[in-house]
Design a protein around this motif. Structure first.
Motif, short mmCIF file in Angstrom:
data_model
loop_
_atom_site.label_atom_id
_atom_site.label_comp_id
_atom_site.label_asym_id
_atom_site.label_seq_id
_atom_site.Cartn_x
_atom_site.Cartn_y
_atom_site.Cartn_z
N PHE A 187 -35.23 -85.21 -69.90
CA PHE A 187 -34.72 -86.15 -68.71
C PHE A 187 -34.57 -87.46 -68.97
N GLY A 188 -34.21 -88.07 -70.34
CA GLY A 188 -34.03 -89.32 -70.53
C GLY A 188 -32.59 -89.73 -70.02
N ILE A 189 -32.53 -90.74 -68.99
CA ILE A 189 -31.46 -91.02 -68.35
C ILE A 189 -30.30 -91.68 -68.94
N TRP A 190 -30.80 -92.36 -70.04
CA TRP A 190 -29.87 -93.25 -70.76
C TRP A 190 -28.51 -92.52 -71.23
N PRO A 191 -28.38 -91.59 -71.68
CA PRO A 191 -26.96 -90.76 -71.99
C PRO A 191 -26.08 -90.69 -70.74
N LEU A 192 -26.57 -90.55 -69.37
CA LEU A 192 -25.77 -90.57 -68.32
C LEU A 192 -25.21 -92.01 -68.12
N ILE A 193 -26.15 -92.83 -68.20
CA ILE A 193 -25.96 -94.24 -68.00
C ILE A 193 -24.74 -94.86 -68.77
N VAL A 194 -25.03 -94.42 -70.18
CA VAL A 194 -23.95 -94.87 -71.19
C VAL A 194 -22.83 -94.19 -70.76
N GLY A 195 -22.65 -93.04 -70.36
CA GLY A 195 -21.21 -92.21 -69.95
C GLY A 195 -20.67 -93.19 -68.91
N THR A 196 -21.48 -93.15 -67.88
CA THR A 196 -21.06 -94.10 -67.01
C THR A 196 -20.70 -95.55 -67.14
N LEU A 197 -21.09 -96.27 -68.12
CA LEU A 197 -20.65 -97.53 -68.46
C LEU A 197 -19.44 -97.38 -69.29
N LYS A 198 -19.23 -96.31 -70.10
CA LYS A 198 -18.03 -96.10 -70.63
C LYS A 198 -16.71 -96.06 -69.86
N VAL A 199 -16.81 -95.28 -68.99
CA VAL A 199 -15.75 -94.91 -68.09
C VAL A 199 -15.68 -96.27 -67.16
N THR A 200 -16.59 -96.97 -66.77
CA THR A 200 -16.67 -98.34 -66.01
C THR A 200 -15.83 -99.38 -66.91
N LEU A 201 -16.36 -99.34 -68.19
CA LEU A 201 -15.67 -100.63 -69.09
C LEU A 201 -14.28 -100.53 -68.99
N ILE A 202 -13.76 -99.26 -69.34
CA ILE A 202 -12.53 -98.91 -69.56
C ILE A 202 -11.56 -99.11 -68.38
N ALA A 203 -12.27 -98.87 -67.22
CA ALA A 203 -11.47 -99.01 -65.74
C ALA A 203 -11.45 -100.54 -65.55
N THR A 204 -12.60 -101.25 -65.99
CA THR A 204 -12.30 -102.69 -65.59
C THR A 204 -11.43 -103.09 -66.46
N ILE A 205 -11.14 -102.98 -67.58
CA ILE A 205 -10.05 -103.48 -68.54
C ILE A 205 -8.82 -103.32 -68.17
N VAL A 206 -8.65 -102.02 -67.55
CA VAL A 206 -7.26 -101.90 -66.78
C VAL A 206 -7.11 -102.51 -65.51
N ALA A 207 -8.04 -102.35 -64.54
CA ALA A 207 -7.89 -102.91 -63.45
C ALA A 207 -7.83 -104.44 -63.08
N VAL A 208 -8.73 -105.05 -63.80
CA VAL A 208 -8.78 -106.70 -63.51
C VAL A 208 -7.57 -107.42 -64.01
#
Length: 308
Positions: A79-100
Motif C-alpha cells: 500500500f505505497g501511495i506514491w504510484p497513485l499520487i504520480v498518476g494523479t499528478l500526470k493528469v493534473t499536469l496535462i490538464a493545467t497545460i491545456v486549461a491555463v
C-alpha cells in the motif's frame, strides 16, 4: 384623526410580531449556514476515524514512503501511495497545460476585446462546459480523443494519461476563464484609459496593466481549477485505466487516487477488509491535497491583491 382602540391593538400586535420575526430570522439563518459546516465536520471525522483504522493494519511509513501499490496481490498486499499520487499528478499536469493558456486567453478576450453583445453570448456558452456531466467527458476522452491521438501517435495505449488530461483541462477551462474575467473586469476603467492615453496599444494595456492588476484573482482561479482537476473522478476512471505505476510514461495505463476509490467502491473488496479501509486513507490524502490547494489559493489572493 386619532386611531381607534382596535387599530392601536392591531398595530401593537404587528410590532410584536415583527420583533419576534427579527429575533428568529438570525437563528434560522444560522442553522441553515451550519448545515454545510456540520456536513464538512462529519466528512472529516469519518475520514480520520476510518483512516486510523487502516493504519492499525498497515504501517503509516509503508503508506507514505512506499513506491508500490498492489492492494489485490495474492502474495503480499502493498500500500505505497506514491504510484497513485504520480498518476494523479500526470493528469493534473496535462490538464493545467491545456486549461491555463486557453482559459486566461479567453478571459483576456472577454474582458478587453469582446463587445458587450459578444460577451453576453460567449461567456454563457463557455460556462455550459462546466455543466456537462463528467461521465460524458469520460466517454468523450475514451471514444474520441484517444483514437484521434492514436492516429498521430500509434504508441499511445487505449488507456493513458494524455487523453483524460486533455479532457480534464477542457472541463476546467470555464472555471479559469470565468473567474479570471471577473477579476480583470473589476480593474477600474480609468487605469486602462490612463494607459491608452499614454500611447499604449490595447494589447499592451491587457498584458502590462490589466493582467498584473488582476493577478491575485487569476492565480486564485488557476489554483482552484488545479484543485478541481486533482479531485476529478469519472474522466480518469473511464479513460486513464487502473494500473498504478510510478514512472514518467504518459502513454500507458495509469491509476489516480480517485479512480482507485471508484474501483474499490464498485464492490472489488468486502466491507471491513484492509482494502476497504484503504479507500479512506486514499480519500484523506486527496482531502489534504485539496485543502492545501484551497489554502494556497486564499493566500495567493490576499498576497497579490491590488487596492484601488
Amino acid at each position: 384623526m386619532r386611531p381607534s382602540v382596535q387599530e392601536m391593538i392591531a398595530q401593537s400586535k404587528g410590532k410584536r410580531n415583527k420583533k419576534l420575526i427579527e429575533k428568529f430570522i438570525p437563528v434560522i439563518l444560522f442553522l441553515i449556514a451550519s448545515v454545510s459546516v456540520l456536513t464538512t465536520i462529519g466528512i472529516v471525522v469519518t475520514l480520520i476515524v476510518e483512516t486510523i483504522t487502516f493504519f492499525t493494519r498497515v504501517p503509516i511509513t509503508d503508506f507514505l514512503f512506499g513506491t508500490t501499490w498492489l492492494p489485490f496481490s495474492n502474495k503480499e498486499a502493498m500500500f505505497g501511495i506514491w504510484p497513485l499520487i504520480v498518476g494523479t499528478l500526470k493528469v493534473t499536469l496535462i490538464a493545467t497545460i491545456v486549461a491555463v493558456p486557453i482559459g486566461i486567453g479567453a478571459a483576456i478576450y472577454l474582458s478587453e476585446y469582446a463587445s458587450e453583445t459578444v460577451r453576453r453570448i460567449v461567456k454563457p456558452v463557455l460556462e455550459i462546459l462546466a455543466g456537462i456531466p463528467t461521465i460524458v467527458y469520460g466517454f468523450f476522452a475514451l471514444t474520441f480523443v484517444t483514437p484521434v491521438l492514436q492516429s498521430f501517435f500509434p504508441e499511445i495505449k487505449i488507456f493513458n494519461a494524455i487523453s483524460p488530461g486533455i479532457v480534464v483541462g477542457i472541463m476546467i477551462i470555464p472555471m479559469i476563464a470565468s473567474l479570471s474575467e471577473d477579476a480583470m473586469s473589476s480593474v477600474p476603467k480609468h487605469i486602462r484609459e490612463g494607459a491608452l492615453a499614454m500611447g499604449s496599444t490595447k494589447f499592451e494595456v491587457a498584458m502590462k496593466v490589466t493582467l498584473p492588476a488582476a493577478l491575485s484573482g487569476i492565480i486564485a482561479s488557476v489554483v482552484l481549477a488545479i484543485s478541481r482537476a486533482i479531485g476529478e473522478t469519472m474522466i480518469v476512471s473511464l479513460a486513464a485505466g487502473s494500473t498504478p505505476k510510478m514512472d514518467g510514461d504518459f502513454t500507458g495505463s495509469i491509476q489516480t487516487m480517485t479512480s482507485y476509490i471508484v474501483q474499490v467502491s464498485k464492490g472489488d473488496a468486502g466491507y471491513g477488509t484492509t482494502i476497504y479501509y484503504s479507500i479512506y486513507a486514499v480519500g484523506f490524502t486527496l482531502f489534504v491535497f485539496t485543502m492545501v490547494m484551497n489554502i494556497l489559493a486564499s493566500y495567493v489572493s490576499k498576497r497579490f491583491r491590488e487596492e484601488y
